[in-house]
Design a protein around this motif. Structure first.
Motif, mmCIF file in Angstrom:
data_model
loop_
_atom_site.group_PDB
_atom_site.id
_atom_site.type_symbol
_atom_site.label_atom_id
_atom_site.label_comp_id
_atom_site.label_asym_id
_atom_site.label_seq_id
_atom_site.Cartn_x
_atom_site.Cartn_y
_atom_site.Cartn_z
ATOM 1 N N ALA A 172 -14.821 9.306 -0.641
ATOM 2 C CA ALA A 172 -14.328 10.629 -0.250
ATOM 3 C C ALA A 172 -13.194 10.576 0.764
ATOM 4 C CB ALA A 172 -15.482 11.455 0.321
ATOM 5 N N LYS A 173 -13.121 9.506 1.527
ATOM 6 C CA LYS A 173 -12.209 9.573 2.672
ATOM 7 C C LYS A 173 -10.726 9.606 2.293
ATOM 8 C CE LYS A 173 -12.096 4.773 4.371
ATOM 9 N NZ LYS A 173 -12.355 4.014 5.594
ATOM 10 N N TYR A 174 -10.399 9.191 1.064
ATOM 11 C CA TYR A 174 -8.988 9.244 0.671
ATOM 12 C C TYR A 174 -8.667 10.440 -0.234
ATOM 13 C CZ TYR A 174 -9.180 4.589 2.644
ATOM 14 O OH TYR A 174 -9.383 3.534 3.494
ATOM 15 N N LEU A 175 -9.641 11.327 -0.434
ATOM 16 C CA LEU A 175 -9.389 12.508 -1.278
ATOM 17 C C LEU A 175 -8.524 13.515 -0.527
ATOM 18 C CD1 LEU A 175 -13.025 13.153 -2.643
ATOM 19 C CD2 LEU A 175 -11.115 12.063 -3.869
ATOM 20 N N PRO A 176 -7.613 14.197 -1.237
ATOM 21 C CA PRO A 176 -6.880 15.303 -0.599
ATOM 22 C C PRO A 176 -7.874 16.390 -0.151
ATOM 23 C CG PRO A 176 -6.013 14.799 -2.795
ATOM 24 C CD PRO A 176 -7.248 14.001 -2.638
ATOM 25 N N GLU A 178 -8.399 19.622 -0.511
ATOM 26 C CA GLU A 178 -9.060 20.569 -1.418
ATOM 27 C C GLU A 178 -10.045 19.853 -2.337
ATOM 28 O OE1 GLU A 178 -5.852 20.026 -1.106
ATOM 29 O OE2 GLU A 178 -5.121 19.277 -3.027
ATOM 30 N N VAL A 179 -9.730 18.607 -2.706
ATOM 31 C CA VAL A 179 -10.653 17.850 -3.558
ATOM 32 C C VAL A 179 -11.872 17.419 -2.725
ATOM 33 C CG1 VAL A 179 -10.892 15.885 -5.136
ATOM 34 C CG2 VAL A 179 -8.677 17.024 -4.902
ATOM 35 N N LEU A 180 -11.644 17.060 -1.482
ATOM 36 C CA LEU A 180 -12.769 16.684 -0.606
ATOM 37 C C LEU A 180 -13.744 17.862 -0.479
ATOM 38 C CD1 LEU A 180 -14.205 14.733 1.349
ATOM 39 C CD2 LEU A 180 -12.813 15.700 3.185
ATOM 40 N N ASP A 181 -13.195 19.063 -0.285
ATOM 41 C CA ASP A 181 -14.060 20.248 -0.169
ATOM 42 C C ASP A 181 -14.912 20.407 -1.428
ATOM 43 O OD1 ASP A 181 -12.958 20.711 2.282
ATOM 44 O OD2 ASP A 181 -11.598 22.308 1.621
ATOM 45 N N ASP A 182 -14.275 20.220 -2.575
ATOM 46 C CA ASP A 182 -14.982 20.348 -3.858
ATOM 47 C C ASP A 182 -16.057 19.263 -3.992
ATOM 48 O OD1 ASP A 182 -15.081 21.635 -6.519
ATOM 49 O OD2 ASP A 182 -14.568 19.616 -7.205
ATOM 50 N N PHE A 183 -15.717 18.044 -3.569
ATOM 51 C CA PHE A 183 -16.675 16.927 -3.627
ATOM 52 C C PHE A 183 -17.889 17.223 -2.738
ATOM 53 C CE2 PHE A 183 -18.094 12.780 -1.867
ATOM 54 C CZ PHE A 183 -18.544 12.199 -3.049
ATOM 55 N N MET A 184 -17.638 17.773 -1.549
ATOM 56 C CA MET A 184 -18.743 18.087 -0.625
ATOM 57 C C MET A 184 -19.691 19.103 -1.258
ATOM 58 S SD MET A 184 -18.229 16.263 2.161
ATOM 59 C CE MET A 184 -18.986 17.023 3.584
ATOM 60 N N VAL A 185 -19.123 20.090 -1.979
ATOM 61 C CA VAL A 185 -19.960 21.094 -2.651
ATOM 62 C C VAL A 185 -20.789 20.425 -3.749
ATOM 63 C CG1 VAL A 185 -19.901 23.153 -4.130
ATOM 64 C CG2 VAL A 185 -18.419 23.023 -2.115
ATOM 65 N N ALA A 186 -20.162 19.490 -4.474
ATOM 66 C CA ALA A 186 -20.868 18.784 -5.555
ATOM 67 C C ALA A 186 -22.041 17.985 -4.987
ATOM 68 C CB ALA A 186 -19.891 17.863 -6.303
ATOM 69 N N VAL A 187 -21.817 17.311 -3.846
ATOM 70 C CA VAL A 187 -22.897 16.522 -3.224
ATOM 71 C C VAL A 187 -24.005 17.463 -2.737
ATOM 72 C CG1 VAL A 187 -23.498 14.942 -1.332
ATOM 73 C CG2 VAL A 187 -21.331 14.648 -2.542
ATOM 74 N N ALA A 188 -23.609 18.584 -2.118
ATOM 75 C CA ALA A 188 -24.602 19.556 -1.620
ATOM 76 C C ALA A 188 -25.457 20.079 -2.774
ATOM 77 C CB ALA A 188 -23.894 20.704 -0.905
ATOM 78 N N ASN A 189 -24.818 20.353 -3.918
ATOM 79 C CA ASN A 189 -25.570 20.838 -5.085
ATOM 80 C C ASN A 189 -26.537 19.780 -5.601
ATOM 81 O OD1 ASN A 189 -24.357 23.316 -5.031
ATOM 82 N ND2 ASN A 189 -22.741 22.767 -6.488
ATOM 83 N N GLU A 190 -26.043 18.540 -5.656
ATOM 84 C CA GLU A 190 -26.883 17.455 -6.179
ATOM 85 C C GLU A 190 -28.075 17.184 -5.256
ATOM 86 O OE1 GLU A 190 -26.104 15.824 -9.130
ATOM 87 O OE2 GLU A 190 -28.096 14.887 -8.935
#
Ligand SMILES: [Zn+2]
Length: 333
Positions: A172-176, A178-190
């Protein structure tokens, strides 16, 4: 071999002779979190920190603040003894209340690098939100997929959760942003855990008031930027804004902030020569990385904007080794 070499550290006369031969080396330590009450992750036990400082005092090590080391390096002042330096990253409440008083008690001249948005209560760092989700989830998933990348989610022990966290942070640390925000939501959902807006218990920041309290007792406080986003993942203008804002907040809140900067994350891939130029242009005289390595004042002067540090070790024996000529010798082999 280690046991044999560590045994040699017991002979003071021999050590004094070897220290003269080796030159006057410097070990800069990087400290993260103290051991948590809930045992959810491995941290530094305050008792161990105290034992290490007592050991260092008994072995006649010199303690210097990071700014003192940098100033001596720039001015060519050679320390009379092997020197230890202690730095703490991020600005959590438990770091300041559990570790700083011990360092000050032994006059160890610590420096803490704080995330100014965190101390301001604006947000808490994204990578600690990931840690919170992984540490507190009761979900039983063993994997997740995000945009075609598969991640193992091993949540069966503290050690396995740490491995899982490191893998997610590394991705995650090299994601732009807006993509990091989306990734965080995906992890929270999982994981079925939503990080609260304000930092929860165990993740709370220190305050400017507590920093001023300890500043007046010898703590140096420096900039770790605002958000803990890795510079390589941000536009140069955003990095510049973070650097300026953090510097201004420290100048407003404190008497004499450190003249040395600390890169977020700080491995060699996390910042570039363009970021070094920005740090220099803002008036910082040096910067620390998170890359491991021993130092001399000469090496600090040659590498002023990417000074290496050792992660504070987990045992007194490792501390003895990292602080001594043994590690200098090993680094030369
Ligand atoms: Zn950090």
């Amino acid at each position: 071999m280690d046991k044999f070499l560590l045994g040699l550290l017991g002979f003071n006369l021999l050590n004094n002779c070897i220290n003269k031969l080796m030159g006057h080396y410097v070990t800069i330590y990087m400290i993260h979190r103290p051991i948590p009450i809930d045992g959810l992750y491995q941290g530094l036990a305050p008792d161990l920190l105290e034992q290490c400082l007592i050991y260092a005092k008994n072995k006649n090590y010199h303690f210097a603040s990071l700014d003192e080391l940098v100033s001596d390096a720039i001015n060519g002042i050679v320390p009379k003894k092997p020197t230890l330096c202690f730095t703490i990253d991020d600005g959590f409440n438990d770091q300041v209340e559990a570790l700083v008083p011990i360092l000050l008690k032994y006059d160890a001249k610590p420096t803490i690098f704080v995330l100014t948005n965190f101390v301001d209560g604006k947000d808490w760092p994204w990578d600690f939100k990931l840690a919170y989700m992984i540490n507190t989830t009761s979900c039983k998933s063993d994997s997740m997929s995000y945009k075609g990348t598969q991640f193992q989610l091993n949540l069966t022990s503290m050690q396995n959760r740490t491995i899982t966290r490191r893998a997610l942070v590394k991705y995650a640390k090299y994601l732009p942003s807006e993509v990091l925000d989306d990734f965080m939501v995906a992890v929270a959902n999982e994981l079925m855990v939503v990080p609260p807006l304000a930092a929860p218990e165990g993740y709370t920041p220190t305050s400017w008031e507590r920093l001023r309290h300890y500043e007046s007792r010898g703590l140096k406080i420096g900039s770790h930027a605002c958000t803990h986003r890795v510079f390589s993942s941000l536009a140069l203008t955003t990095v510049k804004e973070e650097l300026i804002h953090a510097k201004n907040r420290l100048a407003v809140e404190l008497s004499a902030p450190s003249k040395t900067f600390c890169y977020p994350s700080g491995t060699t891939k996390d910042f570039s020569s363009a970021h070094v130029d920005l740090v220099r242009e803002l008036g910082y005289v040096a910067a620390v990385s998170a890359s491991p390595g021993n130092n001399t004042l000469t090496s600090i002067k040659q590498n002023l904007y990417a000074i290496t540090r050792h992660t504070f070790p987990n045992t007194l024996a490792q501390f003895a080794r990292y602080s001594s000529w043994i590690e200098v010798l090993r680094s030369k082999l």
